[in-house]
Motif scaffolding. Structure first.
Motif, PDB file in Angstrom:
ATOM      1  N   PRO A 131       0.834  -1.211   0.000  1.00 10.15           N
ATOM      2  CA  PRO A 131       0.000   0.000   0.000  1.00 10.15           C
ATOM      3  C   PRO A 131       0.868   1.261   0.000  1.00 10.15           C
ATOM      4  CG  PRO A 131      -0.371  -1.323   2.008  1.00 10.15           C
ATOM      5  CD  PRO A 131       0.566  -2.092   1.142  1.00 10.15           C
ATOM      6  N   ASN A 132       0.522   2.189  -0.865  1.00 11.31           N
ATOM      7  CA  ASN A 132       1.336   3.402  -1.065  1.00 11.31           C
ATOM      8  C   ASN A 132       1.000   4.466  -0.031  1.00 11.31           C
ATOM      9  OD1 ASN A 132       1.665   3.713  -4.710  1.00 11.31           O
ATOM     10  ND2 ASN A 132       2.042   1.987  -3.366  1.00 11.31           N
ATOM     11  N   GLY A 133       2.007   4.892   0.705  1.00  8.83           N
ATOM     12  CA  GLY A 133       1.789   5.994   1.642  1.00  8.83           C
ATOM     13  C   GLY A 133       2.676   5.841   2.856  1.00  8.83           C
ATOM     14  N   ALA A 134       2.842   6.949   3.592  1.00  8.32           N
ATOM     15  CA  ALA A 134       3.709   6.948   4.775  1.00  8.32           C
ATOM     16  C   ALA A 134       3.181   7.957   5.796  1.00  8.32           C
ATOM     17  CB  ALA A 134       5.136   7.307   4.372  1.00  8.32           C
ATOM     18  N   PRO A 135       3.551   7.757   7.070  1.00 13.60           N
ATOM     19  CA  PRO A 135       3.129   8.705   8.105  1.00 13.60           C
ATOM     20  C   PRO A 135       3.951   9.982   8.073  1.00 13.60           C
ATOM     21  CG  PRO A 135       4.506   6.983   9.082  1.00 13.60           C
ATOM     22  CD  PRO A 135       4.353   6.636   7.620  1.00 13.60           C
ATOM     23  N   GLY A 136       3.408  11.072   8.617  1.00 19.75           N
ATOM     24  CA  GLY A 136       4.194  12.316   8.647  1.00 19.75           C
ATOM     25  C   GLY A 136       3.497  13.525   9.233  1.00 19.75           C
ATOM     26  N   VAL A 137       2.196  13.428   9.492  1.00 19.21           N
ATOM     27  CA  VAL A 137       1.456  14.643   9.887  1.00 19.21           C
ATOM     28  C   VAL A 137       2.016  15.253  11.168  1.00 19.21           C
ATOM     29  CG1 VAL A 137      -0.400  13.538  11.273  1.00 19.21           C
ATOM     30  CG2 VAL A 137      -0.895  15.590   9.933  1.00 19.21           C
ATOM     31  N   GLU A 138       2.600  14.420  12.035  1.00 21.16           N
ATOM     32  CA  GLU A 138       3.108  14.913  13.320  1.00 21.16           C
ATOM     33  C   GLU A 138       4.512  15.512  13.198  1.00 21.16           C
ATOM     34  OE1 GLU A 138       2.760  11.937  16.327  1.00 21.16           O
ATOM     35  OE2 GLU A 138       3.721  13.161  17.885  1.00 21.16           O
ATOM     36  N   ASN A 139       5.237  15.128  12.155  1.00 21.40           N
ATOM     37  CA  ASN A 139       6.660  15.476  12.061  1.00 21.40           C
ATOM     38  C   ASN A 139       6.939  16.815  11.363  1.00 21.40           C
ATOM     39  OD1 ASN A 139       6.751  12.102  11.112  1.00 21.40           O
ATOM     40  ND2 ASN A 139       7.435  12.783  13.107  1.00 21.40           N
ATOM     41  N   ARG A 140       5.970  17.282  10.587  1.00 18.67           N
ATOM     42  CA  ARG A 140       6.251  18.337   9.606  1.00 18.67           C
ATOM     43  C   ARG A 140       6.826  19.623  10.200  1.00 18.67           C
ATOM     44  NH1 ARG A 140       2.156  22.239   6.600  1.00 18.67           N
ATOM     45  NH2 ARG A 140       1.321  22.175   8.724  1.00 18.67           N
ATOM     46  N   MET A 141       6.200  20.170  11.232  1.00  9.33           N
ATOM     47  CA  MET A 141       6.597  21.516  11.686  1.00  9.33           C
ATOM     48  C   MET A 141       8.041  21.517  12.207  1.00  9.33           C
ATOM     49  SD  MET A 141       3.932  23.438  11.066  1.00  9.33           S
ATOM     50  CE  MET A 141       3.869  24.891  12.092  1.00  9.33           C
ATOM     51  N   ALA A 142       8.362  20.563  13.071  1.00  9.44           N
ATOM     52  CA  ALA A 142       9.723  20.524  13.636  1.00  9.44           C
ATOM     53  C   ALA A 142      10.753  20.190  12.556  1.00  9.44           C
ATOM     54  CB  ALA A 142       9.788  19.523  14.780  1.00  9.44           C
ATOM     55  N   LEU A 143      10.396  19.269  11.661  1.00 13.95           N
ATOM     56  CA  LEU A 143      11.329  18.917  10.573  1.00 13.95           C
ATOM     57  C   LEU A 143      11.664  20.133   9.717  1.00 13.95           C
ATOM     58  CD1 LEU A 143      10.078  15.623   8.875  1.00 13.95           C
ATOM     59  CD2 LEU A 143      12.318  15.983   9.940  1.00 13.95           C
ATOM     60  N   ILE A 144      10.633  20.893   9.369  1.00 11.53           N
ATOM     61  CA  ILE A 144      10.859  22.031   8.456  1.00 11.53           C
ATOM     62  C   ILE A 144      11.540  23.184   9.194  1.00 11.53           C
ATOM     63  CG2 ILE A 144       9.738  23.711   6.904  1.00 11.53           C
ATOM     64  CD1 ILE A 144       9.769  20.772   5.893  1.00 11.53           C
ATOM     65  N   TYR A 145      11.215  23.344  10.486  1.00 10.14           N
ATOM     66  CA  TYR A 145      11.942  24.365  11.248  1.00 10.14           C
ATOM     67  C   TYR A 145      13.437  24.020  11.240  1.00 10.14           C
ATOM     68  CZ  TYR A 145      13.889  27.310  14.758  1.00 10.14           C
ATOM     69  OH  TYR A 145      14.702  28.216  15.377  1.00 10.14           O
ATOM     70  N   ASN A 146      13.734  22.772  11.544  1.00 12.78           N
ATOM     71  CA  ASN A 146      15.143  22.364  11.643  1.00 12.78           C
ATOM     72  C   ASN A 146      15.851  22.450  10.282  1.00 12.78           C
ATOM     73  OD1 ASN A 146      17.383  20.975  13.184  1.00 12.78           O
ATOM     74  ND2 ASN A 146      17.086  19.568  11.479  1.00 12.78           N
ATOM     75  N   GLY A 147      15.267  21.770   9.295  1.00 17.55           N
ATOM     76  CA  GLY A 147      15.923  21.720   7.983  1.00 17.55           C
ATOM     77  C   GLY A 147      15.882  23.057   7.266  1.00 17.55           C
ATOM     78  N   GLY A 148      14.853  23.862   7.568  1.00 17.05           N
ATOM     79  CA  GLY A 148      14.699  25.139   6.882  1.00 17.05           C
ATOM     80  C   GLY A 148      15.373  26.284   7.608  1.00 17.05           C
ATOM     81  N   VAL A 149      14.894  26.557   8.836  1.00 12.82           N
ATOM     82  CA  VAL A 149      15.366  27.756   9.551  1.00 12.82           C
ATOM     83  C   VAL A 149      16.706  27.480  10.242  1.00 12.82           C
ATOM     84  CG1 VAL A 149      14.793  29.465  11.311  1.00 12.82           C
ATOM     85  CG2 VAL A 149      12.973  28.483   9.877  1.00 12.82           C
ATOM     86  N   ALA A 150      16.748  26.411  11.057  1.00 14.92           N
ATOM     87  CA  ALA A 150      17.977  26.161  11.835  1.00 14.92           C
ATOM     88  C   ALA A 150      19.159  25.903  10.899  1.00 14.92           C
ATOM     89  CB  ALA A 150      17.767  24.993  12.792  1.00 14.92           C
ATOM     90  N   GLU A 151      18.891  25.302   9.751  1.00 14.92           N
ATOM     91  CA  GLU A 151      19.997  25.032   8.815  1.00 14.92           C
ATOM     92  C   GLU A 151      20.118  26.102   7.728  1.00 14.92           C
ATOM     93  OE1 GLU A 151      19.756  20.875   7.667  1.00 14.92           O
ATOM     94  OE2 GLU A 151      20.085  20.227   9.730  1.00 14.92           O
TER      95      GLU A 151
END
Ligand code: URP
Ligand code: ZN
Ligand code: ZN
Length: 459
Positions: free
Chosen positions: A334-354
């Motif tokens: 089945p195609n798909g993966a979890p992620g709804v909980e991870n997005r904000m912190a991931l993007i803050y880290n990869g986007g702003v912090a980096e």
């Protein structure tokens, strides 16, 4: 109930200032310096960022798909979203072939009603668009469902032909509706899959190796061309590759209203994550993970506004009994993966912090742009007097650990197991209610309300 957030650094898509925020009931009522008013609750946000609640415009709770059903229901999935700092989702209802568009939406209302922890809206996956469907589309638009997803992929399930795409785009474009496109040439991909299976190539990595980026780029190009002829805007969902991004760039350079979202998995993961064994099934999603050079290109697209939104395409399936359906044949995973909980912190880290994007752009990509794109602004997507009090107090100095032991999605693996990122969602306020505090969920099923959305693309 009156709540005062004191001493925070308020960040919107355009602002950055120190202020207090008074919430009266569900609404932001005063923003000012040193507000001194009697309230029921004070939240001290000293040293913290105060940002609009995240908006994830691409989730699939309880989606029946691939011979099973996405493992988060509307309660577990929206509660996990809240833990991650997202206060609004737009999920995809489905109109199956032969079914009316109205009944497709009714089914999703039944699934979601009384269960959501945060506010929610629906797009409608549309599989038929013949005579009479334009009227149904307009009825749904009056009811706040103003965007529709069409598929160029998944033949025999969701795929529609170009005539259907043209009819739906023409109708949507006339009334401020928006077509969201899953852009991949599913017909050609199916032939490549058949060939791979005939050659005994059955491991999960072949899911990616049978879906070339050029098949995505062709879909994006065709979607934009049909939209241009139909005089309608188009929004490409889950864009994953530089080849596809270049088609968006070309169109936007010509002034064509072509928009696109990408998702964290395409920014942080790559083809190597499939490995050789069945563990790679964790990342069997469509489009698949791409070669690593695409990550940097997508970040560039986000920075330069060729990509406007970061959603998750949250569509979780457990490894046990669900992904396992394809243990001898990748095409049955089945195609798909979890992620709804991870997005904000991931993007803050990869986007702003980096240092890839600014704080303002972080807010724009995770909240404001989706609100404007999908008819929710300024009720959602910003911190302003009169807006819904959907607010996240975010600690830029704390860390978020990822992994099944830390996350709340109803799935038996994490797509970021063992990662630790900079930035942490500390307190989450949903329409004036504190729903996450000190790592605890304080809300209840049914706190979230259905959102009637307005015209799309006010961007
Ligand atoms: O693999 C994915 N993306 N599953 C959900 C359905 C879709 O195409 O968005
Ligand atoms: Zn899709
Ligand atoms: Zn999706």
């Amino acid at each position: 109930m009156r709540t005062l957030i004191k001493n925070g650094r308020v960040i919107t898509a355009v602002d950055d200032y120190a202020a207090d925020i008074l919430i009266d009931g569900e609404i932001i009522s005063i923003i000012g310096k040193s507000i001194d008013i009697e309230v029921d609750k004070i939240i001290d946000a000293s040293g913290k960022l105060v940002i609009p609640g995240g908006i994830d415009p691409h989730t699939h709770m309880e989606l029946p798909f691939g011979g099973t059903q996405a493992s988060d229901d509307f309660f577990t999935g929206t509660r996990a979203a809240a833990f991650g700092g997202t206060t609004t989702i737009i999920d995809f209802a489905v109109q199956y072939k032969g079914e009316s568009m109205i009944s497709g939406v009714d089914n999703w209302h039944q699934k979601a009603e009384g269960k959501c922890a945060i506010d929610y809206g629906f797009h409608l996956i549309t599989t038929d668009f013949e005579d009479g469907h334009a009227e149904q589309m307009y009825t749904l638009m009056d009811e706040g469902i103003t965007s529709f997803k069409l598929f160029m992929a998944y033949p025999g399930v969701f795929l529609v032909d170009d005539a259907t795409i043209f009819r739906a785009m023409s109708a949507a474009g006339e009334r401020g509706g928006l077509i969201c496109m899953h852009a991949e040439n599913g017909i050609v991909i199916n032939e490549i899959i058949k060939r791979a299976l005939e050659q005994g190539r059955t491991a999960p990595k072949w899911h990616a190796l049978t879906r070339p980026t050029i098949a995505e780029a062709e879909g994006v190009h065709r979607a934009i061309a049909i939209a241009e002829i139909a005089e309608s805007p188009v929004y490409i969902v889950h864009l994953s590759s530089a080849d596809a991004l270049n088609k968006i760039r070309e169109a936007r350079d010509r002034g064509i209203p072509a928009f696109a979202e990408t998702c964290p998995q395409y920014l942080f993961r790559n083809l190597d994550d499939y490995g050789e064994g069945f563990d790679g099934a964790k990342y069997v999603m469509t489009p698949p993970l791409r070669e690593k050079h695409n990550n940097a290109e997508l970040w560039k697209g986000l920075k330069m506004d060729d990509l406007q939104v970061i959603s998750t395409d949250h569509c979780p399936f457990c490894m046990k009994e669900q992904k396992e359906l394809g243990k001898d044949d990748f095409s049955k995973i089945p195609n798909g993966a979890p992620g709804v909980e991870n997005r904000m912190a991931l993007i803050y880290n990869g986007g702003v912090a980096e240092n890839r994007i600014s704080l303002n752009r972080f807010v724009e990509l995770t909240s404001t742009a989706a609100a404007k794109m999908f008819g929710l602004f300024p009720r959602k997507g910003t911190i302003a007097v009169g807006s819904d009090a959907d607010i996240v107090v975010f600690d830029p100095n704390a860390e978020t650990p990822f992994g099944v032991d830390h996350e709340h999605m109803n799935v038996d693996y994490s797509a970021y197991e063992g990662w630790r990122v900079k930035g942490k969602v500390e307190t989450v306020i949903q329409r004036g209610n504190v729903v996450i505090e000190n790592g605890e969920y304080l809300g209840k099923a049914g706190d979230g309300a259905f959102l009637k959305r307005g015209e799309c693309v006010k961007i």
